[in-house]
Enzyme design. Structure first.
Site, PDB file in Angstrom:
ATOM      1  N   ARG A  75       0.297  -1.494   0.029  1.00 34.20           N
ATOM      2  CA  ARG A  75       0.355  -0.552   0.170  1.00 34.20           C
ATOM      3  C   ARG A  75       0.772   1.086   0.184  1.00 34.20           C
ATOM      4  O   ARG A  75       1.141   2.495  -0.542  1.00 34.20           O
ATOM      5  CB  ARG A  75      -1.139  -0.224   1.277  1.00 34.20           C
ATOM      6  CG  ARG A  75      -1.923  -1.216   1.326  1.00 34.20           C
ATOM      7  CD  ARG A  75      -2.845  -1.301   2.077  1.00 34.20           C
ATOM      8  NE  ARG A  75      -3.682  -0.213   2.824  1.00 34.20           N
ATOM      9  CZ  ARG A  75      -4.511  -0.248   3.955  1.00 34.20           C
ATOM     10  NH1 ARG A  75      -4.516  -0.937   4.599  1.00 34.20           N
ATOM     11  NH2 ARG A  75      -4.091   1.356   4.388  1.00 34.20           N
ATOM     12  N   HIS A 123      -6.604   8.277  11.876  1.00 30.11           N
ATOM     13  CA  HIS A 123      -5.553   7.114  12.022  1.00 30.11           C
ATOM     14  C   HIS A 123      -4.409   6.769  11.463  1.00 30.11           C
ATOM     15  O   HIS A 123      -4.260   5.526  11.541  1.00 30.11           O
ATOM     16  CB  HIS A 123      -6.560   6.052  11.115  1.00 30.11           C
ATOM     17  CG  HIS A 123      -8.704   6.014  11.195  1.00 30.11           C
ATOM     18  ND1 HIS A 123      -9.195   5.296  10.440  1.00 30.11           N
ATOM     19  CD2 HIS A 123      -9.233   5.861  12.574  1.00 30.11           C
ATOM     20  CE1 HIS A 123     -10.489   5.458  11.199  1.00 30.11           C
ATOM     21  NE2 HIS A 123     -10.360   6.446  12.641  1.00 30.11           N
TER      22      HIS A 123
HETATM   23  C1  BJW Z   1     -16.682   6.459  -2.371  1.00 31.44           C
HETATM   24  C2  BJW Z   1     -15.508   6.159  -4.131  1.00 31.44           C
HETATM   25  C3  BJW Z   1     -15.460   7.771  -4.625  1.00 31.44           C
HETATM   26  C4  BJW Z   1     -16.046   4.943  -3.107  1.00 31.44           C
HETATM   27  N1  BJW Z   1     -16.563   8.590  -3.850  1.00 31.44           N
HETATM   28  N2  BJW Z   1     -16.435   7.524  -2.616  1.00 31.44           N
HETATM   29  C5  BJW Z   1     -18.728   1.477  18.838  1.00 31.44           C
HETATM   30  C6  BJW Z   1     -19.487   0.254  18.283  1.00 31.44           C
HETATM   31  C7  BJW Z   1     -18.897  -0.850  17.581  1.00 31.44           C
HETATM   32  C8  BJW Z   1     -17.205  -0.772  17.834  1.00 31.44           C
HETATM   33  C9  BJW Z   1     -16.289   0.447  17.871  1.00 31.44           C
HETATM   34  C10 BJW Z   1     -16.913   1.173  18.498  1.00 31.44           C
HETATM   35  N3  BJW Z   1     -16.355   2.337  19.179  1.00 31.44           N
HETATM   36  C11 BJW Z   1     -15.701   0.980  18.675  1.00 31.44           C
HETATM   37  C12 BJW Z   1     -14.891   0.066  18.342  1.00 31.44           C
HETATM   38  C13 BJW Z   1     -14.560  -0.984  18.034  1.00 31.44           C
HETATM   39  C14 BJW Z   1     -14.041  -0.478  16.510  1.00 31.44           C
HETATM   40  C15 BJW Z   1     -14.478  -0.530  15.432  1.00 31.44           C
HETATM   41  O1  BJW Z   1     -14.799   0.700  14.767  1.00 31.44           O
HETATM   42  N4  BJW Z   1     -15.060  -1.556  14.470  1.00 31.44           N
HETATM   43  C16 BJW Z   1     -15.991  -1.353  13.471  1.00 31.44           C
HETATM   44  C17 BJW Z   1     -15.438  -2.491  12.703  1.00 31.44           C
HETATM   45  C18 BJW Z   1     -17.656  -1.846  14.665  1.00 31.44           C
HETATM   46  N5  BJW Z   1     -13.176   1.031  16.510  1.00 31.44           N
HETATM   47  C19 BJW Z   1     -11.522   1.076  16.825  1.00 31.44           C
HETATM   48  O2  BJW Z   1     -11.354  -0.406  17.358  1.00 31.44           O
HETATM   49  C20 BJW Z   1     -10.952   2.433  17.041  1.00 31.44           C
HETATM   50  N6  BJW Z   1     -10.639   2.702  18.040  1.00 31.44           N
HETATM   51  C21 BJW Z   1     -11.140   2.650  19.619  1.00 31.44           C
HETATM   52  O3  BJW Z   1     -12.671   2.759  18.923  1.00 31.44           O
HETATM   53  O4  BJW Z   1     -10.291   3.080  20.540  1.00 31.44           O
HETATM   54  C22 BJW Z   1     -10.687   2.399  21.242  1.00 31.44           C
HETATM   55  C23 BJW Z   1     -11.684   1.261  21.966  1.00 31.44           C
HETATM   56  C24 BJW Z   1     -10.439   0.479  22.279  1.00 31.44           C
HETATM   57  C25 BJW Z   1     -10.390  -1.273  22.265  1.00 31.44           C
HETATM   58  C26 BJW Z   1     -11.539  -1.424  22.785  1.00 31.44           C
HETATM   59  C27 BJW Z   1     -12.524  -0.482  22.737  1.00 31.44           C
HETATM   60  C28 BJW Z   1     -12.551   0.985  21.935  1.00 31.44           C
HETATM   61  C29 BJW Z   1      -9.720   1.918  15.811  1.00 31.44           C
HETATM   62  C30 BJW Z   1     -10.164   2.229  14.831  1.00 31.44           C
HETATM   63  C31 BJW Z   1      -9.190   2.138  13.704  1.00 31.44           C
HETATM   64  C32 BJW Z   1      -9.344   1.681  12.074  1.00 31.44           C
HETATM   65  N7  BJW Z   1      -8.013   1.532  11.623  1.00 31.44           N
HETATM   66  C33 BJW Z   1      -8.727   1.463  10.013  1.00 31.44           C
HETATM   67  C34 BJW Z   1      -6.760   1.289   9.117  1.00 31.44           C
HETATM   68  C35 BJW Z   1      -5.861   2.123   9.670  1.00 31.44           C
HETATM   69  C36 BJW Z   1      -4.571   2.121   8.446  1.00 31.44           C
HETATM   70  C37 BJW Z   1      -4.924   1.352   7.183  1.00 31.44           C
HETATM   71  O5  BJW Z   1      -5.421   2.287   6.510  1.00 31.44           O
HETATM   72  O6  BJW Z   1      -4.737   0.515   7.863  1.00 31.44           O
HETATM   73  O7  BJW Z   1      -8.817   2.821   9.444  1.00 31.44           O
HETATM   74  S1  BJW Z   1      -9.753   0.122   9.491  1.00 31.44           S
HETATM   75  C38 BJW Z   1     -10.441   1.334   8.352  1.00 31.44           C
HETATM   76  O8  BJW Z   1     -11.612   2.058   7.825  1.00 31.44           O
HETATM   77  C39 BJW Z   1      -9.227   2.764   8.194  1.00 31.44           C
HETATM   78  C40 BJW Z   1      -9.956   3.436   8.248  1.00 31.44           C
HETATM   79  O9  BJW Z   1     -10.004   4.903   8.066  1.00 31.44           O
HETATM   80  C41 BJW Z   1     -11.325   3.430   8.260  1.00 31.44           C
HETATM   81  C42 BJW Z   1     -12.513   3.586   7.491  1.00 31.44           C
HETATM   82  O10 BJW Z   1     -12.784   3.207   6.685  1.00 31.44           O
HETATM   83  P1  BJW Z   1     -13.305   3.946   5.627  1.00 31.44           P
HETATM   84  O11 BJW Z   1     -12.366   4.996   5.417  1.00 31.44           O
HETATM   85  O12 BJW Z   1     -14.867   4.488   6.096  1.00 31.44           O
HETATM   86  O13 BJW Z   1     -13.170   3.051   4.213  1.00 31.44           O
HETATM   87  P2  BJW Z   1     -13.966   1.885   3.952  1.00 31.44           P
HETATM   88  O14 BJW Z   1     -13.462   1.028   1.921  1.00 31.44           O
HETATM   89  O15 BJW Z   1     -15.003   1.681   4.322  1.00 31.44           O
HETATM   90  O16 BJW Z   1     -14.996   2.311   2.776  1.00 31.44           O
HETATM   91  C43 BJW Z   1     -15.291   3.504   1.414  1.00 31.44           C
HETATM   92  C44 BJW Z   1     -16.064   4.186   1.447  1.00 31.44           C
HETATM   93  O17 BJW Z   1     -15.587   5.344  -0.105  1.00 31.44           O
HETATM   94  C45 BJW Z   1     -17.521   3.199   0.287  1.00 31.44           C
HETATM   95  O18 BJW Z   1     -18.889   3.967   1.361  1.00 31.44           O
HETATM   96  C46 BJW Z   1     -17.590   3.787  -0.905  1.00 31.44           C
HETATM   97  O19 BJW Z   1     -19.059   3.626  -1.574  1.00 31.44           O
HETATM   98  C47 BJW Z   1     -16.837   5.104  -0.644  1.00 31.44           C
HETATM   99  N8  BJW Z   1     -16.300   5.172  -2.502  1.00 31.44           N
HETATM  100  N9  BJW Z   1     -15.063   5.511  -4.251  1.00 31.44           N
HETATM  101  C48 BJW Z   1     -16.739   8.637  -2.823  1.00 31.44           C
HETATM  102  N10 BJW Z   1     -15.012   7.808  -5.688  1.00 31.44           N
END
Ligand code: BJW
Length: 258
Positions: A75, A123
């Site tokens: 990446r 992030h």
């Molecule tokens: C277009 C397009 C175009 C395509 N134009 N659009 C509350 C409820 C439930 C769970 C939790 C909660 N709070 C915390 C959690 C746990 C967890 C979580 O959220 N889990 C879920 C899966 C439910 N969160 C965490 O663990 C976070 N930490 C935390 O809360 O700490 C406190 C804690 C600790 C321990 C226990 C509990 C709490 C940390 C989250 C870290 C996320 N990290 C990542 C990886 C980063 C490094 C890497 O890139 O490798 O971040 S995961 C990944 O997801 C990355 C992204 O930034 C993030 C979001 O993804 P994103 O950007 O939305 O991408 P996609 O691929 O999902 O979507 C793309 C979109 O674009 C699509 O909709 C397309 O349609 C659209 N699109 N082309 C416009 N041209």
């Protein structure tokens, strides 16, 4: 090529024009048209059989550091070649012209390359590294721009000269806390804005996905720019179903010229 309905664009523009404070939050879809696959699509070649949620976790790294490191190196090769598109430049212009806030979940630094300042990186950033055990900062150069982005290449992570632990990217993995300053800044902006614009995110990952809801709870209007609906969509005051590189310049053309 998209065709944003005039009534939808007009509705977004009237929301922008009535607002004092606007906050934008971007996700992986923002960078897709710069050649960086969205988080859930970052699965070419060797990576097709891996779960990105497992790769982006300390648990996944402990189980298989070489695979996780190699996924990030692949990446990083894409990131080094990527250039900001017209949507990134439009957002940088909004910041300069109107002081709009900019929060990103992306780790690629493309907003900054387009001239945006004060980008809140929730992030982390894929360009820097530290060691897994102690988070000692490590200097691991980005791949050469001429390196082929080979999704099959397996590489071992380098070792930390201080403690011998292996390198990891300075990004926030699942289960890890977000940087406190970024989190607090993003919360404050979301709490105090009149308009919250969500661009290119699936709105599934928290706490980032909660900022639009926080803004809404304080009376802000929500605009979503995404080709498809997301869990946020039912909160939207306006949904622009299109691609970031086309929709944002359209908005810029109307907002900056008026
Ligand atoms: C277009 C397009 C175009 C395509 N134009 N659009 C509350 C409820 C439930 C769970 C939790 C909660 N709070 C915390 C959690 C746990 C967890 C979580 O959220 N889990 C879920 C899966 C439910 N969160 C965490 O663990 C976070 N930490 C935390 O809360 O700490 C406190 C804690 C600790 C321990 C226990 C509990 C709490 C940390 C989250 C870290 C996320 N990290 C990542 C990886 C980063 C490094 C890497 O890139 O490798 O971040 S995961 C990944 O997801 C990355 C992204 O930034 C993030 C979001 O993804 P994103 O950007 O939305 O991408 P996609 O691929 O999902 O979507 C793309 C979109 O674009 C699509 O909709 C397309 O349609 C659209 N699109 N082309 C416009 N041209």
């Amino acid at each position: 090529m998209i065709c944003v309905e005039k009534s939808v664009l007009d509705s977004a523009l009237s929301i922008f024009k009535a607002a004092k404070t606007v906050v934008w939050m971007t996700g992986a879809g923002m960078s897709a048209e710069s050649g960086i696959p969205t988080f859930r699509d970052a699965q070419s070649g060797l990576w097709a059989r891996f779960d990105p949620q497992q790769l982006a976790s300390a648990e996944g790294y402990r189980a298989d550091p070489a695979s996780v490191w190699s996924w990030y190196q692949w990446r990083r090769r894409l990131v080094v070649k990527a250039k900001p598109h017209a949507g990134h430049f439009a957002l940088a212009e909004f910041q300069k012209a109107f002081g709009h806030g900019l929060i990103t979940q992306n780790v690629d630094g493309l907003h900054q390359l387009a001239g945006a300042s004060e980008v809140i990186e929730l992030h982390g950033n894929i360009r820097s590294s530290s060691c897994f055990a102690q988070r000692h900062p490590l200097s691991v150069p980005m791949p050469d721009i001429n390196d082929v982005a080979d999704a099959e290449l397996l590489e071992s992570p380098p070792h930390c000269p201080l403690c011998g632990s292996t390198a990891r990217p300075d990004v926030v993995w699942f289960g890890e806390s977000l940087p406190m300053d970024a989190l607090q800044h993003a919360e404050a902006l979301s709490y105090g804005c009149d308009v919250f614009v969500s661009v290119g995110t699936s709105s599934q990952v928290y706490p980032a996905a909660g900022f639009a809801l926080l803004a809404k709870s304080q009376g802000a209007k929500i605009i979503e720019i995404n080709p498809v609906a997301t869990p946020l969509s039912e909160q939207n005051d306006c949904a622009i179903r299109g691609q970031a590189s086309e929709v944002l310049p359209l908005i810029a053309k109307r907002l900056l010229l008026n």
